[in-house]
Design an enzyme around this catalytic site. Structure first.
Site, mmCIF file in Angstrom:
data_model
loop_
_atom_site.group_PDB
_atom_site.id
_atom_site.type_symbol
_atom_site.label_atom_id
_atom_site.label_comp_id
_atom_site.label_asym_id
_atom_site.label_seq_id
_atom_site.Cartn_x
_atom_site.Cartn_y
_atom_site.Cartn_z
ATOM 1 N N ASN A 52 4.565 -3.463 12.169
ATOM 2 C CA ASN A 52 3.665 -3.975 11.152
ATOM 3 C C ASN A 52 4.147 -3.528 9.776
ATOM 4 O O ASN A 52 4.063 -2.356 9.437
ATOM 5 C CB ASN A 52 2.246 -3.441 11.415
ATOM 6 C CG ASN A 52 1.241 -3.963 10.388
ATOM 7 O OD1 ASN A 52 1.563 -4.816 9.557
ATOM 8 N ND2 ASN A 52 0.025 -3.445 10.459
ATOM 9 N N HIS B 249 -1.699 -12.738 10.376
ATOM 10 C CA HIS B 249 -1.331 -11.340 10.133
ATOM 11 C C HIS B 249 -1.087 -10.670 11.475
ATOM 12 O O HIS B 249 -1.802 -10.903 12.442
ATOM 13 C CB HIS B 249 -2.416 -10.599 9.355
ATOM 14 C CG HIS B 249 -2.114 -9.138 9.255
ATOM 15 N ND1 HIS B 249 -0.908 -8.669 8.789
ATOM 16 C CD2 HIS B 249 -2.840 -8.036 9.588
ATOM 17 C CE1 HIS B 249 -0.901 -7.347 8.834
ATOM 18 N NE2 HIS B 249 -2.057 -6.934 9.319
ATOM 19 N N GLU C 227 0.832 -1.199 0.000
ATOM 20 C CA GLU C 227 0.000 0.000 0.000
ATOM 21 C C GLU C 227 0.868 1.251 0.000
ATOM 22 O O GLU C 227 0.404 2.339 0.285
ATOM 23 C CB GLU C 227 -1.012 0.000 1.146
ATOM 24 C CG GLU C 227 -0.439 -0.209 2.525
ATOM 25 C CD GLU C 227 -1.559 -0.334 3.544
ATOM 26 O OE1 GLU C 227 -2.042 0.705 3.984
ATOM 27 O OE2 GLU C 227 -1.948 -1.485 3.874
ATOM 28 N N CYS D 287 -3.194 -4.945 4.052
ATOM 29 C CA CYS D 287 -2.069 -5.782 4.490
ATOM 30 C C CYS D 287 -2.051 -7.180 3.881
ATOM 31 O O CYS D 287 -1.174 -7.981 4.196
ATOM 32 C CB CYS D 287 -2.060 -5.878 6.009
ATOM 33 S SG CYS D 287 -1.858 -4.280 6.802
ATOM 34 N N THR E 287 3.392 1.430 15.148
ATOM 35 C CA THR E 287 3.658 0.113 14.568
ATOM 36 C C THR E 287 4.014 0.123 13.080
ATOM 37 O O THR E 287 4.694 -0.790 12.612
ATOM 38 C CB THR E 287 2.430 -0.812 14.742
ATOM 39 O OG1 THR E 287 1.282 -0.134 14.211
ATOM 40 C CG2 THR E 287 2.198 -1.153 16.203
#
Ligand SMILES: [Zn+2]
Lengths: 129, 387, 350
Positions: free
Chosen positions: C266, C234, C80, C112, C153
């Site tokens: 993340n 995830h 993204e 994600c 994150t």
């Protein structure tokens, strides 16, 4: 650097593709289409360099312009590739870690861009091996 | 080939000349040279002008014609040629003028050099100068000119044990000389500490290791030696000329710390002049950075590789030393309007040989100039003597 | 059977501590770290972006196995944070691994899970015989608005999987997906940072889809959590995957090896694939891996994977590229000011 001008040498910059004179055995990166030793007797073929080498000399650039402003201070070096050819590159490492003879290897990085709306240039830089 | 002499010289004061435009600089230097030679414009057969980058500094190309026009010589339809070899543009312009006279093609020829650098910001200047290196394979890697010479310095210091203090002494000595040169950009002596405590630009080079950004112009007039005395009582003869090229990129040099084009151009000039190193009374060398002067002294053959630092430290390159280097103050103190520098070197040499270098006069009959383009991809040397 | 021919991960060297970000916003870093289960996050160097990360990950995969680049028929990059809004990341990757010009390529975006969507597409192409190898990449230099919860994150990193059916190091037994229109997180065109629904990103979004896809998989395969050696979920933070695992009946031992988020953050499209890479770094022949990704918007892709003997054979050299834990160990901590400079939050005049 204009779009066409960068694109023309894109493969060379992405994958360290240089040339090799099969007459005398010399390797060229940056590529040369003409062997300076053999001249017209030289037979030039493409050669992909392994991407490992060592630092010949260096400086730490404290004042720069354009694409390099944000990276300042950075290590600039002349690198001798294992095949024997030399090139100039930004080395990505702590500025106090570089030394003459330091082994390095290639990485894929942004070389610059034509402003925030222009084309982005990618290519090869080096990190300590 | 005919023998050639310099019959007149002119030079603007070097510096940040906010009031002067590109063309005014040239006209000022040209007028001074004409006055010095006591000739009028109509007597001039041809003009050569050294200029690195008017295209980017003042967005003007077609410099030959512009200069002929504003020198008032367009009405004579005078041939005017711009010569470009980065920072060696001036020296090369002189060589072209010399060749034109020597060949018999022209009689009275102007060799000039001009650069107007301060009409753009520092960043643009940095970028323009970087174009003297290999844009495609050095420029894209983030080289700056100080950076390239800094890499020479790193290699040199590593191999020959040159100290930081010895390097700084080059700048101290050149400022000392510059202080006695009314045309110099900097006319203030400095100390070793000034250099050693100045800002790092590209390690190991500091601000005071670097020549500044400068506006300026210089012009000299050449004539066949057998006509020289029509114009002057003190013609200065061109004894030798040597030009050489090397790889555009520093990384392609066999030896980073040896400017091989300096070796070749120097040897050619000496051979043509038929003189020895010991005959030379002084040299105006291309000290765009302190390390460049160290390399030049050695590569021109005035000492062995690795010894120039000690020579400098001992004061042997100062006025009164064994081989005075840059009595004008060099690029370091005079400033470095790139295209003009090579002609300014000739100007200083002529002044010295005429005995006109007040306060910095060296008693000698032979002097030499050394002008470098880029990191040594072009080098032009000339040897001059009293006629 | 179609599977993973090789894999490679890439994590930039720079890290910032969650505590350091909290310091700037006057928040309690210790509490935030504990709450998120994340202590540090990776950030890119100033000359790194999703393209350079993708290339480095793909080259790591190529280094581990002799794959003739000419036989790579497709490159898909999920992210993204593609550097260009229009002009594919995948073509630069293709060129940089020598796979151009006889190949197809495209960029994916599904928050994600764009990377695992690329794996699924690659599987389809390989299974149908359209291509010999396909490269699937998930990579991001994740965006999080300064001061927003995401900033603690949002990290940089990615992983590449070469998909094929000639002697895979791990066979992909099955994949299935669970997808709905759920507005839990989005980024509008021309906006630099995403927005999210706060606690809405949890139960109706992450958990519903992760659990949904995982249950579908277990049902379809007739398996139970204890049949798997490892499980990767995830990992937007350190808490969600642990909670999802426990809801499904997976143990901490099964998910811990693939839980890279704690000191990585993340990496958005890279997250589950970096987790899978960490598992493959240690996997033995016969190990069975369960993986479920999650992409906001929302969807989850589940995978049932069995490691083969090839992973220990001469065809594959795991040591030819750094493991995820080696990449995590090679780090340089920076403060918020340097972080801001690296993330382009220091704006220079053009
Ligand atoms: Zn050859």
């Amino acid at each position: 650097m204009s779009v066409a001008r960068f694109w023309r040498k894109q493969q060379n910059r992405y994958n360290l593709i240089g040339t090799h004179c099969t007459t005398c055995g010399k390797y060229f990166y940056p590529p040369r289409a003409f062997c300076p030793d053999c001249r017209r007797d030289g037979k030039i073929v493409e050669h992909q360099f392994k991407g490992t080498g060592k630092v010949v000399t260096y400086s730490i650039i404290r004042s720069s312009s354009g694409n390099f402003k944000l990276l300042t201070p950075y290590v600039l070096a002349i690198i001798e590739l294992d095949e024997g050819s030399r090139l100039t590159s930004h080395i990505i490492c702590e500025i106090d870690k570089v030394y003459i003879g330091m082994p390095v290897k290639r990485v894929f990085r942004k070389l610059g861009e034509e402003g925030s709306s222009g084309a982005i240039h990618y290519g090869t830089k080096f990190v300590p091996a | 080939m005919r023998e050639v002499a310099v019959i007149g010289v002119g030079c603007t004061k070097f510096g940040e000349k906010w009031e002067s435009s590109f063309r005014n600089l040239f006209v000022e230097a040209g007028a001074l040279a004409l006055e010095d030679a006591n000739i009028s414009g109509e007597q001039i057969d041809e003009i050569f002008v050294g200029n690195m980058s008017a295209g980017r500094f003042v967005e003007q190309e077609h410099i030959g014609a512009l200069i002929a026009d504003y020198a008032g010589l367009a009405t004579n339809n005078i041939p005017a040629t711009r010569v470009e070899a980065a920072c060696a543009s001036g020296g090369l312009s002189f060589k072209q003028a010399y060749t034109a006279v020597a060949s018999g093609m022209s009689d009275i020829v102007v060799a000039a050099g001009v650069e107007k650098m301060t009409d753009v910001g520092t960043e643009v200047t940095t970028d323009v100068l970087a174009a003297a290196a290999d844009r495609e394979w050095e420029g894209i890697a983030g080289v700056t000119f100080p950076g390239l010479y800094a890499m020479i310095a790193t290699d040199y210091m590593h191999r020959y044990g040159l100290t930081r203090e010895q390097l700084a002494q080059v700048a101290v000595k050149n400022h000392e000389n510059g202080a006695k040169n009314p045309n110099a950009q900097f006319q203030k002596p400095i100390t070793l500490d000034t250099v050693l405590n100045s800002t790092l630009v590209a390690d190991p080079l500091r601000l005071f290791d670097c020549s500044p950004v400068t506006d300026g112009a210089a012009a000299v007039i050449l004539a066949p030696l057998d006509r020289a005395r029509e114009f002057t009582d003190t013609p200065i003869k061109v004894l030798g000329a040597g030009q050489a090229s090397s790889t555009i990129a520093l990384h392609d040099r066999k030896d980073i710390s040896t400017i091989d084009a300096t070796v070749a151009a120097g040897n050619r000039a000496f051979k043509m002049a038929g003189v020895e190193r010991k005959d030379i009374g002084f040299v105006e060398v291309h000290d765009c950075f302190t390390i460049a002067e160290i390399c030049a002294i050695e590569d021109l053959g005035f000492c062995k590789k690795g010894e120039a630092g000690r020579l400098t430290e001992e004061g042997q390159t100062a006025i009164g030393g064994k081989i005075p280097i840059n009595p004008s103050g060099g690029l370091k103190a005079c400033g470095h309007p790139v295209g003009a520098t090579g002609i300014k070197q000739v100007y200083e040499t002529v002044k010295q040989l005429r005995g006109d270098a007040k306060g910095r006069q060296i008693d000698t009959e032979i002097g030499m100039t050394h002008n470098v383009g880029g990191t040594g991809a072009t080098v032009v040397c000339h040897i001059f003597g009293r006629a | 059977m179609v599977g993973i021919i090789s894999y490679g991960a890439y994590i930039p060297r720079y890290r910032i501590k969650v505590e350091e970000i909290a310091r700037v916003w006057g928040a309690n870093g210790t509490e935030i770290s504990r709450g998120l289960g994340v202590y540090e996050k990776a950030l890119p160097d100033m000359d790194e972006d999703t393209i350079t990360i993708s290339v480095e990950a793909a080259r790591a995969a190529m280094a581990r196995r002799k794959v003739d680049p000419v036989e790579i028929g497709a490159v898909y990059v999920g992210s993204e944070s593609h550097p260009y809004a229009v002009k594919p990341t995948a073509v630069t990757v293709g060129e940089a691994i020598g796979a151009t010009p006889v190949m197809t390529a495209a960029d994916y975006e599904f928050a994600c899970k764009a990377g695992t969507a690329a794996i699924q597409t690659s599987m389809g192409l390989v299974k149908s015989g359209m291509v010999t190898y396909s490269v699937a990449i998930g990579a991001d230099v994740a965006q999080g608005e300064p001061g927003d919860a995401l900033e603690y994150t949002a990290a940089a990193g990615g992983a590449a999987m070469i998909i094929g059916n000639k002697d895979p190091i791990a066979e992909i037994n099955h994949t299935c997906s669970f997808t709905t229109d759920t507005p839990d997180f989005w980024r509008r065109e021309n906006k630099p940072y995403p927005r999210h629904g706060g606690r809405f990103t949890g139960e109706p979004a992450y958990f519903k889809h992760v659990v949904g896809a995982s249950k579908l998989m277990l049902e379809k395969m007739g398996t139970k959590p204890s049949d798997y050696t490892y499980a990767v979920f995830h990992q937007p933070n350190g808490k969600f995957p642990v909670q999802a695992a426990s809801m499904l009946g997976f143990s901490m031992d099964q998910i811990k090896p693939g839980l890279a988020v704690t000191y990585l953050g993340n990496t958005y499209s890279g997250a589950s694939m970096v987790g899978l890479s960490a598992v493959l770094d240690n996997a033995k022949p016969g190990d069975r891996i369960f993986m479920t990704s999650y992409g906001s918007g929302s969807g989850s892709d589940s995978f049932d994977i069995t490691v083969t003997d090839v992973i220990n054979s001469d065809l594959f050299n795991r040591d030819a590229a750094p493991t995820v834990s080696a990449l995590l160990a090679d780090k340089k901590l920076v403060d918020y000011a340097v972080y801001a400079k690296h993330k382009g939050k220091v704006v220079m005049m053009e």
